[in-house]
Design a protein around this motif. Structure first.
Motif, PDB file in Angstrom:
ATOM      1  N   UNK A   1      40.486 -20.815 -61.959  1.00 31.05           N
ATOM      2  CA  UNK A   1      39.530 -20.214 -62.880  1.00 31.05           C
ATOM      3  C   UNK A   1      38.746 -19.093 -62.187  1.00 31.05           C
ATOM      4  N   UNK A   2      38.376 -19.364 -60.909  1.00 30.82           N
ATOM      5  CA  UNK A   2      37.630 -18.343 -60.160  1.00 30.82           C
ATOM      6  C   UNK A   2      38.460 -17.078 -60.015  1.00 30.82           C
ATOM      7  N   UNK A   3      39.723 -17.230 -59.610  1.00 28.81           N
ATOM      8  CA  UNK A   3      40.578 -16.032 -59.436  1.00 28.81           C
ATOM      9  C   UNK A   3      40.755 -15.286 -60.774  1.00 28.81           C
ATOM     10  N   UNK A   4      40.928 -16.012 -61.858  1.00 25.11           N
ATOM     11  CA  UNK A   4      41.105 -15.366 -63.163  1.00 25.11           C
ATOM     12  C   UNK A   4      39.863 -14.546 -63.545  1.00 25.11           C
ATOM     13  N   UNK A   5      38.670 -15.137 -63.297  1.00 18.18           N
ATOM     14  CA  UNK A   5      37.438 -14.419 -63.624  1.00 18.18           C
ATOM     15  C   UNK A   5      37.256 -13.177 -62.741  1.00 18.18           C
ATOM     16  N   UNK A   6      37.636 -13.318 -61.445  1.00 16.65           N
ATOM     17  CA  UNK A   6      37.544 -12.158 -60.544  1.00 16.65           C
ATOM     18  C   UNK A   6      38.439 -11.015 -61.034  1.00 16.65           C
ATOM     19  N   UNK A   7      39.641 -11.366 -61.436  1.00 18.36           N
ATOM     20  CA  UNK A   7      40.557 -10.329 -61.947  1.00 18.36           C
ATOM     21  C   UNK A   7      40.024  -9.696 -63.246  1.00 18.36           C
ATOM     22  N   UNK A   8      39.409 -10.524 -64.050  1.00 20.43           N
ATOM     23  CA  UNK A   8      38.948 -10.034 -65.357  1.00 20.43           C
ATOM     24  C   UNK A   8      37.856  -8.970 -65.221  1.00 20.43           C
ATOM     25  N   UNK A   9      36.988  -9.125 -64.229  1.00 18.60           N
ATOM     26  CA  UNK A   9      35.890  -8.157 -64.070  1.00 18.60           C
ATOM     27  C   UNK A   9      36.106  -7.257 -62.867  1.00 18.60           C
ATOM     28  N   UNK A  10      37.335  -7.275 -62.311  1.00 24.81           N
ATOM     29  CA  UNK A  10      37.692  -6.402 -61.188  1.00 24.81           C
ATOM     30  C   UNK A  10      36.698  -6.593 -60.026  1.00 24.81           C
ATOM     31  N   UNK A  11      36.488  -7.849 -59.660  1.00 21.49           N
ATOM     32  CA  UNK A  11      35.565  -8.204 -58.573  1.00 21.49           C
ATOM     33  C   UNK A  11      36.338  -8.722 -57.363  1.00 21.49           C
ATOM     34  N   UNK A  12      35.644  -8.854 -56.244  1.00 19.40           N
ATOM     35  CA  UNK A  12      36.268  -9.398 -55.036  1.00 19.40           C
ATOM     36  C   UNK A  12      35.378 -10.507 -54.460  1.00 19.40           C
ATOM     37  N   UNK A  13      36.013 -11.394 -53.691  1.00 18.01           N
ATOM     38  CA  UNK A  13      35.286 -12.526 -53.092  1.00 18.01           C
ATOM     39  C   UNK A  13      35.532 -12.538 -51.584  1.00 18.01           C
ATOM     40  N   UNK A  14      34.485 -12.815 -50.839  1.00 15.58           N
ATOM     41  CA  UNK A  14      34.564 -12.947 -49.383  1.00 15.58           C
ATOM     42  C   UNK A  14      34.102 -14.361 -49.002  1.00 15.58           C
ATOM     43  N   UNK A  15      34.836 -15.009 -48.099  1.00 14.60           N
ATOM     44  CA  UNK A  15      34.557 -16.406 -47.714  1.00 14.60           C
ATOM     45  C   UNK A  15      34.272 -16.458 -46.210  1.00 14.60           C
ATOM     46  N   UNK A  16      33.228 -17.178 -45.825  1.00 16.89           N
ATOM     47  CA  UNK A  16      32.882 -17.323 -44.405  1.00 16.89           C
ATOM     48  C   UNK A  16      32.153 -18.663 -44.213  1.00 16.89           C
ATOM     49  N   UNK A  17      32.143 -19.182 -42.965  1.00 20.69           N
ATOM     50  CA  UNK A  17      31.392 -20.388 -42.601  1.00 20.69           C
ATOM     51  C   UNK A  17      30.122 -19.972 -41.867  1.00 20.69           C
ATOM     52  N   UNK A  18      28.967 -20.428 -42.356  1.00 22.27           N
ATOM     53  CA  UNK A  18      27.728 -19.953 -41.749  1.00 22.27           C
ATOM     54  C   UNK A  18      26.605 -21.010 -41.790  1.00 22.27           C
ATOM     55  N   UNK A  19      26.621 -22.157 -41.207  1.00 24.66           N
ATOM     56  CA  UNK A  19      27.870 -22.800 -40.769  1.00 24.66           C
ATOM     57  C   UNK A  19      28.607 -23.432 -41.924  1.00 24.66           C
ATOM     58  N   UNK A  20      27.822 -23.691 -43.036  1.00 25.31           N
ATOM     59  CA  UNK A  20      28.497 -24.205 -44.203  1.00 25.31           C
ATOM     60  C   UNK A  20      29.318 -23.112 -44.873  1.00 25.31           C
ATOM     61  N   UNK A  21      30.074 -23.496 -45.885  1.00 29.03           N
ATOM     62  CA  UNK A  21      30.912 -22.515 -46.599  1.00 29.03           C
ATOM     63  C   UNK A  21      30.029 -21.534 -47.367  1.00 29.03           C
ATOM     64  N   UNK A  22      30.336 -20.224 -47.198  1.00 25.20           N
ATOM     65  CA  UNK A  22      29.570 -19.155 -47.852  1.00 25.20           C
ATOM     66  C   UNK A  22      30.535 -18.280 -48.639  1.00 25.20           C
ATOM     67  N   UNK A  23      30.255 -18.106 -49.953  1.00 23.59           N
ATOM     68  CA  UNK A  23      31.087 -17.271 -50.828  1.00 23.59           C
ATOM     69  C   UNK A  23      30.242 -16.082 -51.323  1.00 23.59           C
ATOM     70  N   UNK A  24      30.775 -14.846 -51.112  1.00 20.95           N
ATOM     71  CA  UNK A  24      30.078 -13.635 -51.560  1.00 20.95           C
ATOM     72  C   UNK A  24      30.951 -12.917 -52.589  1.00 20.95           C
ATOM     73  N   UNK A  25      30.443 -12.771 -53.792  1.00 22.29           N
ATOM     74  CA  UNK A  25      31.188 -12.111 -54.883  1.00 22.29           C
ATOM     75  C   UNK A  25      30.515 -10.759 -55.148  1.00 22.29           C
ATOM     76  N   UNK A  26      31.353  -9.696 -55.133  1.00 24.55           N
ATOM     77  CA  UNK A  26      30.874  -8.346 -55.433  1.00 24.55           C
ATOM     78  C   UNK A  26      31.560  -7.866 -56.710  1.00 24.55           C
ATOM     79  N   UNK A  27      30.762  -7.561 -57.705  1.00 21.95           N
ATOM     80  CA  UNK A  27      31.344  -7.169 -59.000  1.00 21.95           C
ATOM     81  C   UNK A  27      30.592  -5.982 -59.575  1.00 21.95           C
TER      82      UNK A  27
END
Length: 863
Positions: free
Chosen positions: A837-863
């Motif tokens: 579902x996340x990938x479908x929504x990213x494609x729909x609004x032409x957005x990108x996601x970045x994933x990193x551990x800091x130290x927990x899981x961190x997700x950054x969405x740019x749209x």
């Protein structure tokens, strides 16, 4: 003795003067120049002059000027040059009351030359000419009549020719002769075979007829175009003839006249004379100066005693613009005006087509045209014939004016009849063909100079008005009130057309400038124009307003001239200009109220007889409005209509449309908010049902699935809730939406679970992007609570901020251990639906996601 004289038996020089006086025929002794050195009593009786009055004078130019033509004087000169004068022929003397046909003998004596004239009888002048003369004799009073009677005279089909030329008319297809002038054998040799029905090739040179055929085939012999050639005909002792051929009205017409043996015999114009005259004419800087030069040069070329440059006004009255005449010419016409009936409409139409006309002898006997039976009853149309005889009424007009020989050449300016170059002679006057052509060329050169001078003057005047009008139009485009822009600026309506008054009528409101009638009078003028002008006619101009609108006599001082033009088709708005009365004195050549006189019998009208100066004091007239000024006024009205009124109508129309659209938008907004409210409520109901169902299920996986589905439904409901509360139905406050959503998700996760939110206030995003980001946030926060937290709970940090123009950044971080290496390729712990579902929504609004551990899981969405 007279018959012996004809046979050349009698030696006149051997006779005594008394014996010569006893001879019954007229005898004149001439020297080589044509001067009379002797005459008998019969000659005095024939001419009406005593011997003392004739001796020492030139016979051909002074005593009998109708004989100063190639067929008479030309024969005399040619015989002298040959050294043997011996000619016999017939000649008609055009005299009043009756012409005389005579036998002529020219003979050479020992010390001079003899001319014998044997009368053969009096001739009639033709039924039409005699009818005019008879009507003059019976006229009891000078009674004015309708000038339209003159305009119905069929002057293009007179049925006769001037006697100095002959004519044949042929069918344009077969070139078979269908008609000819009665004197045709003066030029063509009489072989005893009737001319009618024969082919042109039988009587005219083959090469000339071939040229006629070629021009007919190329359709270049009609509309006044012609072939002009000098021909030598068999059996005519090497004489030369001028031939002119043209096609018109289903006939080919060929005219021929005897050419002078030498051009100088009759004052033939040379090319250099014509070129010098044109050069002097082109140097003229003013219209009057050009007219004076043209009159002077054309009189020098043609030898007429008087040349007039005659100009038509807008009503076809004529004015003598320039005059050049011999010193003893008693009747000066310069500056006089002549009523339009002097040259009626059908004569002006003929001058427009056939542009030159020369008359040798006003009193000549016209030669009738004889038609073959197969030619039908239709008259021969002589519109373009060079030697067509003139109307008997016109010839009588010339007699009243004291003119015999005459010339008239059309002055055509921009394709219209501007005036005439008129030649007058008190006696018969022959002009050689080369000189006629030169006079026509010089008249055309004058017409071109008129066009240049008048064109330059009009161009400068029009440019000045166009500049003024352009400034007015610019003011129109910057003003919301067209009346103010045309009447209150640095440039106003009063700066156009030399007007001294102007005004604008807009509805019942009147605005006036300068000297003008009162507001009440101007409203009445506007009402009169609305009632008078035909539908679709927008402009009106007159220089004598009181003559058509009697009420205007009360204010003809400031407003004898009126120019008005309506702005709009409804005639609500009207632009007006006024010109003052210009009292003037007009000098006519005779009373213009009596242009033609009533005739009697078969003659409907007679030409006027008086040309004495007749002074008219004119009142109630202003300077006329030229057509270009009327056109400019119309253009300005169209500009007002186009730039202001149409713009105002368009604005009103657009304002109405805008109001309608605003109403629709309000209705749409209300409807959209109602829909959002209903959708939000429906989604909350669905979410509540999912939660209730979850509580009734014991299977942990199923309970978790129901919880996730409920969260997703709630995320969409929160977006609609934000739309319902927002001012715009197109955009959503993303920070507020995510805050409400995270609060719901933390509550659903249970005690110990919390979301720390930092959201930039007023961050508006489109509805579509808000839904996608809300679903992504739901999945990531739900997963963080599910997989990163401990059984006792966990915390998730959410940040929403702007990332540049039209860009938002959403960051979601948990407090867990972070994602293991290779997590993206590993088998999902659950169904994997969340990441899909996340990938479908990213494609729909032409957005990108970045994933990193800091130290927990961190997700950054740019749209």
């Amino acid at each position: 003795m007279s018959s012996s004289l004809h046979d050349g038996i009698v030696d006149l020089e051997a006779l005594s003067p008394d014996t010569i006086d006893d001879i019954e025929v007229a005898i004149l002794g001439l020297d080589a120049a044509g001067t009379i050195r002797a005459c008998n009593e019969a000659a005095s009786a024939l001419t009406g002059l005593s011997a003392s009055a004739m001796i020492g004078r030139h016979y051909f130019r002074e005593i009998a000027p109708s004989t100063n033509v190639p067929g008479f004087h030309g024969r005399f000169l040619a015989g002298i040059r040959k050294g043997r004068l011996d000619e016999a022929f017939e000649f008609v003397f055009g005299r009043v009351p009756q012409p005389l046909r005579a036998r002529i003998r020219l003979a050479q004596g020992r010390d001079g030359y003899w001319l014998a004239i044997v009368p053969l009888g009096m001739l009639a002048q033709g039924q039409s000419r005699e009818a005019v003369r008879a009507a003059i004799g019976r006229r009891a009073r000078a009674e004015p009549v309708d000038p339209m009677l003159c305009e119905r005279e069929p002057i293009h089909i007179p049925g006769a020719l001037q006697p100095n030329a002959v004519m044949v008319a042929a069918d344009p297809v077969s070139l078979v002769i269908q008609a000819h002038s009665a004197n045709v054998l003066d030029v063509l040799v009489d072989d005893g075979v009737p001319l009618a029905g024969r082919a042109l090739e039988d009587v005219l040179p083959t090469a000339f007829v071939g040229q006629i055929r070629a021009r007919l085939a190329s359709q270049t012999l009609d509309g006044g175009r012609s072939i002009r050639r000098v021909l030598r005909l068999p059996g005519r002792d090497g004489l030369s003839y001028y031939a002119v051929a043209h096609a018109h009205a289903s006939r080919v017409i060929v005219e021929m006249e005897l050419a002078p043996e030498l051009p100088e015999d009759f004052g033939g114009a040379s090319q250099i004379d014509t070129e010098l005259a044109v050069t002097r004419l082109r140097a003229a800087e003013t219209l009057n100066g050009a007219a004076r030069i043209a009159a002077l040069e054309i009189r020098a070329l043609t030898g007429f005693e008087c040349i007039l440059v005659y100009r038509f006004d807008a009503d076809w009255n004529g004015e003598a613009l320039a005059e050049d005449k011999v010193p003893d010419w008693s009747r000066a016409l310069l500056g006089l005006r002549f009523p339009a009936s002097d040259i009626p409409a059908q004569a002006r139409a003929l001058y427009t087509k056939a542009r030159s006309r020369f008359v040798i002898d006003r009193d000549c006997v016209p030669v009738p045209i004889v038609a073959a039976p197969e030619a039908g009853n239709a008259p021969i149309d002589l519109t373009f014939a060079q030697h067509r005889t003139l109307s008997p009424i016109h010839l009588e007009y010339q007699r009243n004016l004291g003119v015999n020989g005459s010339m008239s050449i059309s002055i055509m300016v921009e394709g219209k009849l501007w005036g005439l170059m008129i030649g007058h002679h008190r006696q018969p006057h022959y002009v050689a063909p080369e000189t006629r052509a030169a006079a026509t060329v010089l008249t055309d050169a004058f017409a071109m100079r008129v066009q240049e001078i008048e064109g330059r003057r009009l161009w400068a005047e029009r440019q000045a008005h166009l500049d003024t009008e352009g400034r007015l139009v610019r003011e129109l485009t910057r003003s919301e009130n067209f009346v103010t822009s045309l009447t209150a600026g640095s440039v106003t309506l009063l700066d156009l057309f030399g007007a001294t008054g102007a005004g604008i009528v807009s509805g019942r409101t009147v605005t006036l400038l300068g000297r003008a009638p009162s507001e009440v009078e101007v409203r009445a003028i506007a009402d009169w124009l609305r009632q008078t002008l035909p539908a679709g006619t927008m402009s009106y101009a007159t220089h004598a307003f009181a003559a058509v609108y009697p009420e205007a006599a009360a204010y003809q001082g400031p407003a004898s001239g009126l120019l008005g033009t309506f702005v709009d088709a409804s005639r609500e708005h009207l632009l007006l200009w006024f010109r003052p009365e210009v009292p003037s004195t007009v000098t006519w050549g005779g009373d213009p109220r009596k242009p033609v006189l009533a005739g009697c019998g078969p003659v409907a009208v007679l030409p006027r007889r008086s040309f004495e100066r007749w002074v008219e004091e004119r009142t109630g007239f202003a300077a006329p409005w030229p057509e270009w000024q009327v056109s400019l006024a119309t253009a300005l009205a169209q500009a007002v209509e186009g730039v202001v009124l149409r713009q105002r109508r368009k604005i009103d129309e657009l304002t109405g449309l805008l109001a309608d659209k605003e109403k629709l938008l309000i209705q749409k907004d209300l409807l959209t908010r109602e829909i959002d409210h209903r959708v939000k409520n429906s989604l909350q109901i669905v979410s509540a049902f999912l939660q209730m169902q979850r509580r009734q299920i014991s299977d942990p996986d199923a309970r978790q699935a129901f919880a996730e589905t409920s969260a997703r439904v709630m995320s969409v409901a929160r977006v609609h809730d934000s739309l319902y509360q927002a001012e715009s139905v197109e955009e959503v406050d993303l920070g507020q939406t995510i805050e409400n959503l995270c609060s719901d998700l933390a509550g659903m996760a249970g005690d110990g679970h919390a979301v720390d939110l930092v959201a930039e206030p007023g961050l508006m995003v489109p509805y579509r992007k808000a839904v996608a980001l809300s679903l992504i946030a739901t999945e990531l926060v739900t997963n963080a609570f599910k997989y990163a937290g401990s059984p006792d709970g966990g915390r998730v940090a959410v940040t929403v901020s702007a990332g540049g123009a039209g860009v938002v950044r959403m960051r979601i971080c948990d407090d867990g251990q972070g994602l293991p290496e290779g997590w993206a390729d590993a088998k999902p712990q659950g169904t994997g639906l969340g990441m899909k579902l996340i990938r479908a929504m990213l494609d729909q609004i032409n957005a990108r996601i970045e994933v990193a551990n800091a130290p927990g899981a961190c997700f950054t969405i740019t749209a």
